[in-house]
Design a protein around this motif. Structure first.
Motif, PDB file in Angstrom:
ATOM      1  N   PHE A   1       0.786  -1.118  -0.236  1.00 30.57           N
ATOM      2  CA  PHE A   1      -0.164  -0.035  -0.243  1.00 30.57           C
ATOM      3  C   PHE A   1       1.072   1.026   0.057  1.00 30.57           C
ATOM      4  O   PHE A   1       0.927   1.839  -0.569  1.00 30.57           O
ATOM      5  CB  PHE A   1      -1.024  -0.268   1.360  1.00 30.57           C
ATOM      6  CG  PHE A   1      -2.247   0.699   1.249  1.00 30.57           C
ATOM      7  CD1 PHE A   1      -2.648   0.601   0.908  1.00 30.57           C
ATOM      8  CD2 PHE A   1      -1.962   2.501   2.277  1.00 30.57           C
ATOM      9  CE1 PHE A   1      -3.876   1.623   1.010  1.00 30.57           C
ATOM     10  CE2 PHE A   1      -2.305   3.387   1.667  1.00 30.57           C
ATOM     11  CZ  PHE A   1      -3.490   3.120   1.291  1.00 30.57           C
TER      12      PHE A   1
ATOM     13  N   GLU B   1       3.110   1.858  -3.465  1.00 31.34           N
ATOM     14  CA  GLU B   1       2.216   2.380  -4.522  1.00 31.34           C
ATOM     15  C   GLU B   1       2.240   3.445  -3.968  1.00 31.34           C
ATOM     16  O   GLU B   1       1.460   4.699  -5.026  1.00 31.34           O
ATOM     17  CB  GLU B   1       0.888   1.495  -4.057  1.00 31.34           C
ATOM     18  CG  GLU B   1      -0.085   2.365  -4.971  1.00 31.34           C
ATOM     19  CD  GLU B   1      -1.856   1.180  -5.210  1.00 31.34           C
ATOM     20  OE1 GLU B   1      -2.221   2.347  -5.696  1.00 31.34           O
ATOM     21  OE2 GLU B   1      -1.723   0.341  -5.194  1.00 31.34           O
TER      22      GLU B   1
ATOM     23  N   GLU C   1       1.596  13.712   4.011  1.00 34.44           N
ATOM     24  CA  GLU C   1       1.964  13.515   5.498  1.00 34.44           C
ATOM     25  C   GLU C   1       1.224  11.973   5.764  1.00 34.44           C
ATOM     26  O   GLU C   1      -0.550  11.482   5.294  1.00 34.44           O
ATOM     27  CB  GLU C   1       0.568  14.640   6.054  1.00 34.44           C
ATOM     28  CG  GLU C   1       0.823  15.754   6.897  1.00 34.44           C
ATOM     29  CD  GLU C   1      -0.843  16.828   7.071  1.00 34.44           C
ATOM     30  OE1 GLU C   1      -1.201  17.079   7.865  1.00 34.44           O
ATOM     31  OE2 GLU C   1      -0.639  17.501   6.301  1.00 34.44           O
ATOM     32  N   LEU C   2       0.670  11.478   6.831  1.00 33.75           N
ATOM     33  CA  LEU C   2      -0.126   9.886   7.206  1.00 33.75           C
ATOM     34  C   LEU C   2      -1.869  10.262   7.462  1.00 33.75           C
ATOM     35  O   LEU C   2      -2.440  10.305   7.295  1.00 33.75           O
ATOM     36  CB  LEU C   2       0.455   9.435   8.150  1.00 33.75           C
ATOM     37  CG  LEU C   2       2.364   9.096   7.182  1.00 33.75           C
ATOM     38  CD1 LEU C   2       2.350   7.920   9.096  1.00 33.75           C
ATOM     39  CD2 LEU C   2       1.649   7.694   6.853  1.00 33.75           C
TER      40      LEU C   2
ATOM     41  N   THR D   1      -4.840  13.230   7.928  1.00 31.95           N
ATOM     42  CA  THR D   1      -5.163  13.888   7.446  1.00 31.95           C
ATOM     43  C   THR D   1      -6.090  14.631   8.636  1.00 31.95           C
ATOM     44  O   THR D   1      -6.946  15.515   8.086  1.00 31.95           O
ATOM     45  CB  THR D   1      -4.669  14.390   5.545  1.00 31.95           C
ATOM     46  OG1 THR D   1      -5.739  12.755   5.331  1.00 31.95           O
ATOM     47  CG2 THR D   1      -3.821  13.928   5.367  1.00 31.95           C
TER      48      THR D   1
ATOM     49  N   HIS E   1      -8.011   1.322  -6.710  1.00 29.05           N
ATOM     50  CA  HIS E   1      -7.390   1.083  -5.404  1.00 29.05           C
ATOM     51  C   HIS E   1      -6.423   2.036  -4.846  1.00 29.05           C
ATOM     52  O   HIS E   1      -7.190   2.991  -5.040  1.00 29.05           O
ATOM     53  CB  HIS E   1      -5.625   0.217  -5.870  1.00 29.05           C
ATOM     54  CG  HIS E   1      -5.428   1.266  -7.180  1.00 29.05           C
ATOM     55  ND1 HIS E   1      -4.634   2.835  -7.416  1.00 29.05           N
ATOM     56  CD2 HIS E   1      -5.509   1.657  -8.842  1.00 29.05           C
ATOM     57  CE1 HIS E   1      -3.596   3.270  -8.350  1.00 29.05           C
ATOM     58  NE2 HIS E   1      -4.724   2.792  -9.077  1.00 29.05           N
ATOM     59  N   GLY E   2      -5.623   2.135  -3.822  1.00 29.07           N
ATOM     60  CA  GLY E   2      -4.747   2.700  -3.506  1.00 29.07           C
ATOM     61  C   GLY E   2      -4.599   4.065  -3.738  1.00 29.07           C
ATOM     62  O   GLY E   2      -5.503   5.328  -2.965  1.00 29.07           O
ATOM     63  N   TYR E   3      -3.950   3.926  -3.766  1.00 29.91           N
ATOM     64  CA  TYR E   3      -4.264   5.825  -4.826  1.00 29.91           C
ATOM     65  C   TYR E   3      -4.551   5.856  -5.844  1.00 29.91           C
ATOM     66  O   TYR E   3      -5.005   7.168  -5.457  1.00 29.91           O
ATOM     67  CB  TYR E   3      -2.219   5.464  -5.687  1.00 29.91           C
ATOM     68  CG  TYR E   3      -1.424   6.893  -5.032  1.00 29.91           C
ATOM     69  CD1 TYR E   3      -1.396   7.415  -4.692  1.00 29.91           C
ATOM     70  CD2 TYR E   3      -0.812   6.989  -6.781  1.00 29.91           C
ATOM     71  CE1 TYR E   3      -0.387   8.812  -4.777  1.00 29.91           C
ATOM     72  CE2 TYR E   3      -0.600   8.138  -6.870  1.00 29.91           C
ATOM     73  CZ  TYR E   3      -0.209   9.493  -6.236  1.00 29.91           C
ATOM     74  OH  TYR E   3       0.192  10.406  -5.702  1.00 29.91           O
TER      75      TYR E   3
ATOM     76  N   ILE F   1      -7.277   7.863  -3.335  1.00 26.56           N
ATOM     77  CA  ILE F   1      -6.327   9.187  -2.983  1.00 26.56           C
ATOM     78  C   ILE F   1      -6.625  10.553  -4.099  1.00 26.56           C
ATOM     79  O   ILE F   1      -7.024  11.448  -3.689  1.00 26.56           O
ATOM     80  CB  ILE F   1      -4.905   9.218  -2.882  1.00 26.56           C
ATOM     81  CG1 ILE F   1      -5.057   8.345  -1.573  1.00 26.56           C
ATOM     82  CG2 ILE F   1      -4.308  10.721  -2.518  1.00 26.56           C
ATOM     83  CD1 ILE F   1      -3.204   7.905  -1.465  1.00 26.56           C
TER      84      ILE F   1
ATOM     85  N   MET G   1      -7.345  15.809   0.533  1.00 27.43           N
ATOM     86  CA  MET G   1      -6.120  14.392   0.783  1.00 27.43           C
ATOM     87  C   MET G   1      -6.022  13.852   1.323  1.00 27.43           C
ATOM     88  O   MET G   1      -5.863  14.052   2.642  1.00 27.43           O
ATOM     89  CB  MET G   1      -5.041  15.966  -0.018  1.00 27.43           C
ATOM     90  CG  MET G   1      -5.220  17.196  -0.574  1.00 27.43           C
ATOM     91  SD  MET G   1      -4.399  17.043  -2.311  1.00 27.43           S
ATOM     92  CE  MET G   1      -2.854  18.025  -1.816  1.00 27.43           C
ATOM     93  N   LEU G   2      -6.523  12.761   1.241  1.00 28.00           N
ATOM     94  CA  LEU G   2      -6.201  12.052   2.296  1.00 28.00           C
ATOM     95  C   LEU G   2      -4.935  11.573   2.432  1.00 28.00           C
ATOM     96  O   LEU G   2      -4.319  11.139   1.524  1.00 28.00           O
ATOM     97  CB  LEU G   2      -7.016  10.641   2.300  1.00 28.00           C
ATOM     98  CG  LEU G   2      -8.487  11.051   1.699  1.00 28.00           C
ATOM     99  CD1 LEU G   2      -9.602   9.046   0.708  1.00 28.00           C
ATOM    100  CD2 LEU G   2      -9.301  10.478   2.516  1.00 28.00           C
ATOM    101  N   GLY G   3      -4.067  11.167   3.622  1.00 27.13           N
ATOM    102  CA  GLY G   3      -3.076  10.526   4.482  1.00 27.13           C
ATOM    103  C   GLY G   3      -3.467   9.691   3.694  1.00 27.13           C
ATOM    104  O   GLY G   3      -4.042   8.508   4.414  1.00 27.13           O
ATOM    105  N   ALA G   4      -2.267   8.605   3.466  1.00 31.22           N
ATOM    106  CA  ALA G   4      -1.675   7.018   3.571  1.00 31.22           C
ATOM    107  C   ALA G   4      -2.317   6.907   4.574  1.00 31.22           C
ATOM    108  O   ALA G   4      -2.870   5.455   4.693  1.00 31.22           O
ATOM    109  CB  ALA G   4      -0.076   7.476   2.979  1.00 31.22           C
TER     110      ALA G   4
ATOM    111  N   LEU H   1      -6.178   6.866   4.977  1.00 35.63           N
ATOM    112  CA  LEU H   1      -6.562   6.167   3.926  1.00 35.63           C
ATOM    113  C   LEU H   1      -6.914   4.222   4.532  1.00 35.63           C
ATOM    114  O   LEU H   1      -7.742   3.057   4.222  1.00 35.63           O
ATOM    115  CB  LEU H   1      -5.929   6.077   2.469  1.00 35.63           C
ATOM    116  CG  LEU H   1      -7.158   5.352   1.282  1.00 35.63           C
ATOM    117  CD1 LEU H   1      -7.911   6.031   1.440  1.00 35.63           C
ATOM    118  CD2 LEU H   1      -6.059   5.241   0.127  1.00 35.63           C
TER     119      LEU H   1
END
Lengths: 231, 106
Positions: free
Chosen positions: A65, A68, A93-94, A96, B24-26, B29, B41-44, B47
């Motif tokens: 994840f 990617e 940023e992790l 948000t 998919h994940g990205y 976003i 803007m979703l942070g990793a 998400l």
């Protein structure tokens, strides 16, 4: 380049890693307080630290994840996961939003709570060994464990503050804070202290000592917390 | 569905919306960024956590994984997820309808 640092506060650690990166030093590994740095372009990487669910590991799912999203996993240590992303690839940023930040800090606080209690028991055990069995080394360990206990407890208190602020943000309106003038820790310390005095005659020598020291530690932590909250 | 499921957080709302078709994940976003004009803007971490939770709740499911070609893992909304989204939509509609009361006094 290698540097030794001990951070309990992940926000301070993140800030330091990013400062190092800004100076042209990218952290590439971590082991027991030792950070290994390699030269990079100034500000090439942005670092973030995540708190995972497994000890010293991240699931393949998590790695995939992050990969990617252009995020590189630098190191896992305990529950901590050091991540970095090239600054050129955009913002990093992790967490948000407030709910996820809140959940993140609550997980971290839970871990520190467990460690704090664990250290306290270890310290009391070492004190017992030191006083009852006369193991001199026990007293040294107890001192060390006591210091760790206080540091972890301090971390829990700081996290409480941070979580409280986030909770207020989430509720939308600032709550009227119940201003406790004296920390609950002082109260429990005093109670424990009086217990120690009460059983002075009845109890065997070491038990009294152990209680007394635990009481003093509690009162000290309480004092620190009280001073901080009044600032 | 329990009361705890609504209101949805903004992140969950937009993730469900982005997963109306497999993504998919990205991709999620990017889609959310596009839908909100860059406001969300979703942070990793946000998400990733949300996907884990939504998958556990069975609001979304894995659509495809192709490990051989290192193709990205795709997710898609489930019927249960759609029901949750619709419940939220009804709630939001009510909020907007009632918001008009503010103009009544003029």
């Amino acid at each position: 380049m290698r540097k030794f640092r001990i951070y309990l506060d992940k926000d301070k650690e993140t800030a330091w890693l990013n400062e190092m990166s800004a100076q042209g030093w990218a952290a590439k590994s971590f082991f027991a307080g030792f950070y290994q740095f390699e030269a990079c372009e100034k500000g090439e990487y942005v670092y973030q630290i995540d708190f995972g669910t497994k000890l010293f590991a991240a699931s393949e799912d998590y790695r995939e994840f992050m990969r990617e999203a252009g995020i590189e996993l630098v190191q896992t240590w305990g529950y901590w996961i050091i991540l970095r992303k090239k600054a050129s690839e955009g913002n990093f940023e992790l967490y948000t939003d407030v709910p996820s930040r809140l959940a993140h800090y609550k997980k971290i606080r839970r871990m520190f709570k467990v460690v704090t209690i664990f250290e306290l028991f270890c310290m009391l055990f070492e004190l017992y060994l030191g006083f009852v069995n006369g193991v001199r080394l026990g007293l040294v360990s107890a001192l060390l464990l006591g210091a760790i206990f206080v540091a972890c407890m301090n971390m829990v208190i700081q996290l409480n503050d941070r979580i409280g602020q986030l909770q207020e943000q989430m509720d939308g309106i600032g709550r009227v804070r119940k201003r406790r003038t004296v920390s609950g820790l002082i109260v429990s310390g005093l109670l424990l202290n009086s217990l120690a005095i009460m059983i002075e005659d009845a109890a065997v020598h070491p038990v009294k000592w152990v209680l007394q020291i635990a009481a003093i530690l509690l009162m000290l932590c309480g004092l620190v917390q009280t001073c901080r909250s009044r600032k | 569905m329990t009361d705890k499921d609504t209101p949805l957080t903004e992140a969950v709302y937009y993730i469900l919306l982005a997963l109306r078709k497999p993504n998919h994940g990205y991709g999620i976003i990017q889609e959310v960024e596009r839908l909100t004009g860059g406001r969300v803007m979703l942070g990793a971490g946000t998400l990733y956590g949300a996907i884990q939770t939504l998958e556990k709740k069975m609001w979304i499911e894995i659509y495809s994984v192709d490990t051989a070609s290192r193709k990205k893992k795709e997710y898609v909304i489930t019927d249960r997820g759609r029901a949750a989204f619709e419940a939220e939509r009804a709630r939001l509609k009510e909020l907007l309808r009632n918001a008009e009361l503010m103009e009544e006094l003029e």
